[in-house]
Design a protein around this motif. Structure first.
Motif, PDB file in Angstrom:
ATOM      1  N   UNK A   6       0.781  -1.224   0.327  1.00 40.95           N
ATOM      2  CA  UNK A   6       0.034  -0.174   0.115  1.00 40.95           C
ATOM      3  C   UNK A   6       0.789   1.170  -0.158  1.00 40.95           C
ATOM      4  N   UNK A   7       2.025   0.840   0.132  1.00 42.26           N
ATOM      5  CA  UNK A   7       3.059   2.246  -0.431  1.00 42.26           C
ATOM      6  C   UNK A   7       3.633   3.348   1.214  1.00 42.26           C
ATOM      7  N   UNK A   8       3.040   2.396   1.817  1.00 39.89           N
ATOM      8  CA  UNK A   8       2.951   3.389   3.472  1.00 39.89           C
ATOM      9  C   UNK A   8       4.091   2.924   4.386  1.00 39.89           C
ATOM     10  N   UNK A   9       5.244   3.175   4.530  1.00 40.69           N
ATOM     11  CA  UNK A   9       6.801   2.500   5.463  1.00 40.69           C
ATOM     12  C   UNK A   9       5.940   2.180   7.021  1.00 40.69           C
ATOM     13  N   UNK A  10       5.291   3.106   7.930  1.00 41.25           N
ATOM     14  CA  UNK A  10       5.026   1.779   8.623  1.00 41.25           C
ATOM     15  C   UNK A  10       3.515   1.441   8.909  1.00 41.25           C
ATOM     16  N   UNK A  11       2.474   1.021   7.484  1.00 44.61           N
ATOM     17  CA  UNK A  11       1.488  -0.106   7.218  1.00 44.61           C
ATOM     18  C   UNK A  11       1.241  -0.283   5.631  1.00 44.61           C
ATOM     19  N   UNK A  12       2.713  -1.085   5.425  1.00 47.10           N
ATOM     20  CA  UNK A  12       3.125  -1.584   3.781  1.00 47.10           C
ATOM     21  C   UNK A  12       2.247  -2.433   3.428  1.00 47.10           C
ATOM     22  N   UNK A  13       1.738  -3.706   4.317  1.00 45.10           N
ATOM     23  CA  UNK A  13       0.521  -4.159   3.503  1.00 45.10           C
ATOM     24  C   UNK A  13      -0.543  -4.443   4.258  1.00 45.10           C
ATOM     25  N   UNK A  14      -1.736  -4.487   2.976  1.00 48.50           N
ATOM     26  CA  UNK A  14      -2.783  -5.245   3.384  1.00 48.50           C
ATOM     27  C   UNK A  14      -3.337  -6.735   2.171  1.00 48.50           C
ATOM     28  N   UNK A  15      -4.390  -7.139   2.841  1.00 51.58           N
ATOM     29  CA  UNK A  15      -4.264  -8.629   2.555  1.00 51.58           C
ATOM     30  C   UNK A  15      -5.684  -8.847   1.846  1.00 51.58           C
ATOM     31  N   UNK A  16      -6.495  -8.986   1.234  1.00 53.50           N
ATOM     32  CA  UNK A  16      -7.721  -9.297   0.654  1.00 53.50           C
ATOM     33  C   UNK A  16      -7.242  -9.876  -0.822  1.00 53.50           C
ATOM     34  N   UNK A  17      -8.715 -11.610  -0.696  1.00 50.44           N
ATOM     35  CA  UNK A  17      -8.708 -11.997  -1.495  1.00 50.44           C
ATOM     36  C   UNK A  17      -7.562 -13.711  -1.611  1.00 50.44           C
ATOM     37  N   UNK A  18      -7.850 -14.033  -2.856  1.00 47.05           N
ATOM     38  CA  UNK A  18      -7.838 -14.999  -2.730  1.00 47.05           C
ATOM     39  C   UNK A  18      -7.377 -15.441  -4.578  1.00 47.05           C
ATOM     40  N   UNK A  19      -6.066 -16.280  -4.842  1.00 43.24           N
ATOM     41  CA  UNK A  19      -6.027 -16.239  -6.141  1.00 43.24           C
ATOM     42  C   UNK A  19      -5.113 -17.885  -6.324  1.00 43.24           C
ATOM     43  N   UNK A  31     -10.230 -23.571  -1.378  1.00 43.62           N
ATOM     44  CA  UNK A  31      -9.709 -23.036  -0.948  1.00 43.62           C
ATOM     45  C   UNK A  31      -9.426 -21.621  -1.232  1.00 43.62           C
ATOM     46  N   UNK A  32      -9.384 -20.990   0.048  1.00 40.61           N
ATOM     47  CA  UNK A  32      -9.379 -19.921   0.116  1.00 40.61           C
ATOM     48  C   UNK A  32      -9.144 -18.592   1.448  1.00 40.61           C
ATOM     49  N   UNK A  33      -9.043 -17.720   1.109  1.00 42.85           N
ATOM     50  CA  UNK A  33      -7.910 -16.697   2.415  1.00 42.85           C
ATOM     51  C   UNK A  33      -9.474 -15.514   2.953  1.00 42.85           C
ATOM     52  N   UNK A  34     -10.341 -15.969   4.155  1.00 43.81           N
ATOM     53  CA  UNK A  34     -11.655 -14.878   4.866  1.00 43.81           C
ATOM     54  C   UNK A  34     -10.839 -14.003   4.881  1.00 43.81           C
ATOM     55  N   UNK A  35     -11.041 -12.537   4.397  1.00 41.07           N
ATOM     56  CA  UNK A  35     -10.930 -11.501   4.855  1.00 41.07           C
ATOM     57  C   UNK A  35     -10.712 -11.257   6.377  1.00 41.07           C
ATOM     58  N   UNK A  36     -11.126 -11.666   7.669  1.00 38.57           N
ATOM     59  CA  UNK A  36     -11.089 -11.564   8.726  1.00 38.57           C
ATOM     60  C   UNK A  36     -10.426 -12.756   9.405  1.00 38.57           C
ATOM     61  N   UNK A  37     -10.246 -13.677   8.542  1.00 35.28           N
ATOM     62  CA  UNK A  37      -9.080 -14.451   9.023  1.00 35.28           C
ATOM     63  C   UNK A  37      -7.492 -14.200   8.847  1.00 35.28           C
ATOM     64  N   UNK A  38      -7.156 -12.601   8.112  1.00 34.86           N
ATOM     65  CA  UNK A  38      -5.649 -11.983   7.795  1.00 34.86           C
ATOM     66  C   UNK A  38      -5.882 -11.256   7.935  1.00 34.86           C
ATOM     67  N   UNK A  72     -13.559 -12.838   0.453  1.00 34.92           N
ATOM     68  CA  UNK A  72     -11.402 -13.126   0.952  1.00 34.92           C
ATOM     69  C   UNK A  72     -11.539 -14.605  -0.314  1.00 34.92           C
ATOM     70  N   UNK A  73     -13.129 -14.806  -0.203  1.00 31.84           N
ATOM     71  CA  UNK A  73     -12.687 -16.428  -0.406  1.00 31.84           C
ATOM     72  C   UNK A  73     -12.532 -16.052  -1.911  1.00 31.84           C
ATOM     73  N   UNK A  74     -13.228 -14.846  -2.544  1.00 30.29           N
ATOM     74  CA  UNK A  74     -13.088 -14.185  -4.329  1.00 30.29           C
ATOM     75  C   UNK A  74     -12.008 -14.696  -4.539  1.00 30.29           C
TER      76      UNK A  74
END
Length: 276
Positions: A51-64, A166-173, A219-221
């Motif tokens: 996400x481009x911020x040094x203190x909070x660099x990452x977000x997680x959403x979705x599956x591939x 098999x996926x990654x629910x947003x609320x679990x990540x 997040x399972x999408x």
């Protein structure tokens, strides 16, 4: 399908210094009863974003998930998972729990007409893995699903049929920025065929797994959908599509059939260039 105007030139990379990738495995499928489906589902991975911020660099959403088609590796996900994101910000680990991210060199979306009400058939994005930048030693741990050049994409449903996701629910990540930990937890779901969707090339599955521990299917999408026939002495498992959406309350999920993925990859392969 439509390409971005220039190759995106993602070179992969490694999680920021200090960050630990912590995987929390959900309840797996019974390994004896559904061994083939379980093995194939290992191609499923979480989607992260820089996400481009040094203190909070990452977000997680979705599956591939990773597929191989005509000796080229691709990452497949739902278009709405990465809609609006800078393609260069998309991060996919080499394998579940890896701190290193796959390199990509192009990105495509499936076209749809803006005036159409039904656009589920176009909810698909494809990223091509850059073989030249790929760390082949790390990639040996990756799980890929090989698509055959000659294929039969018809859904052969019978009373023994089961579907597996098999996926990654947003609320679990989550990303814990205080402890510098990226936490992902996968979810395994089993279902039966419910009906043909009103959307073109889409189908509905009724989930029969216990989902009491999953608050939301967000997040399972983008998850791979596998079909397994449990006919006695003839168990087979095969990819049949990609999950688009669903709700816990209804226990119904909708998926886009494999034919759309095949046609897009076939077009990309035949073009032999970066644009479509």
């Amino acid at each position: 399908a439509e390409s971005c105007t220039e190759p995106i030139g993602i070179v992969g990379g490694r999680a920021r210094a200090g960050f630990v990738y912590c995987r929390l495995s959900g309840k797996p499928l019974d390994s004896r009863e559904h061994m083939k489906a379980r093995n194939y589902l290992a191609c499923s991975l979480p989607v992260l974003f820089d996400v481009g911020f040094e203190e909070t660099p990452y977000s997680i959403s979705g599956t591939c998930f990773i597929v191989e088609y005509q000796r080229t590796m691709y990452v497949i996900t739902a278009k709405h998972v990465i809609r609006g994101a800078d393609p260069n910000s998309i991060l996919v680990p080499y394998y579940y729990g890896s701190r290193d991210f796959l390199p990509f060199n192009n990105y495509w979306e499936i076209n749809s007409n803006e005036d159409e009400d039904d656009t589920d058939y176009a909810d698909l994005s494809i990223l091509r893995i850059d073989n030249g930048e790929l760390d082949h030693d790390k990639f040996k741990k990756a799980q890929t699903y090989r698509l055959q050049t000659i294929y039969d994409v018809s859904l052969n449903i019978d009373r023994y049929s089961r579907f597996f996701i098999r996926g990654y629910p947003d609320l679990s990540c989550t990303v814990d920025y205080d402890d510098l930990v990226i936490r992902t937890e996968d979810a395994y779901l089993e279902g039966v065929y419910y009906e043909k969707s009103v959307s073109n090339h889409c189908h509905t599955i009724r989930i029969i797994s216990d989902v009491s521990s999953i608050k939301d299917f967000d997040g399972l999408s983008g998850s791979p959908v596998f079909h397994e026939s449990n006919k006695p002495h003839n168990k087979t498992a095969e990819l049949v599509g990609i999950l688009l959406r669903g709700t816990v309350s209804s226990k119904l999920v909708h998926f886009l059939e494999l034919m759309v993925i095949y046609k897009a990859l076939e077009e990309l392969s035949n073009k032999g260039s970066n644009t479509l």
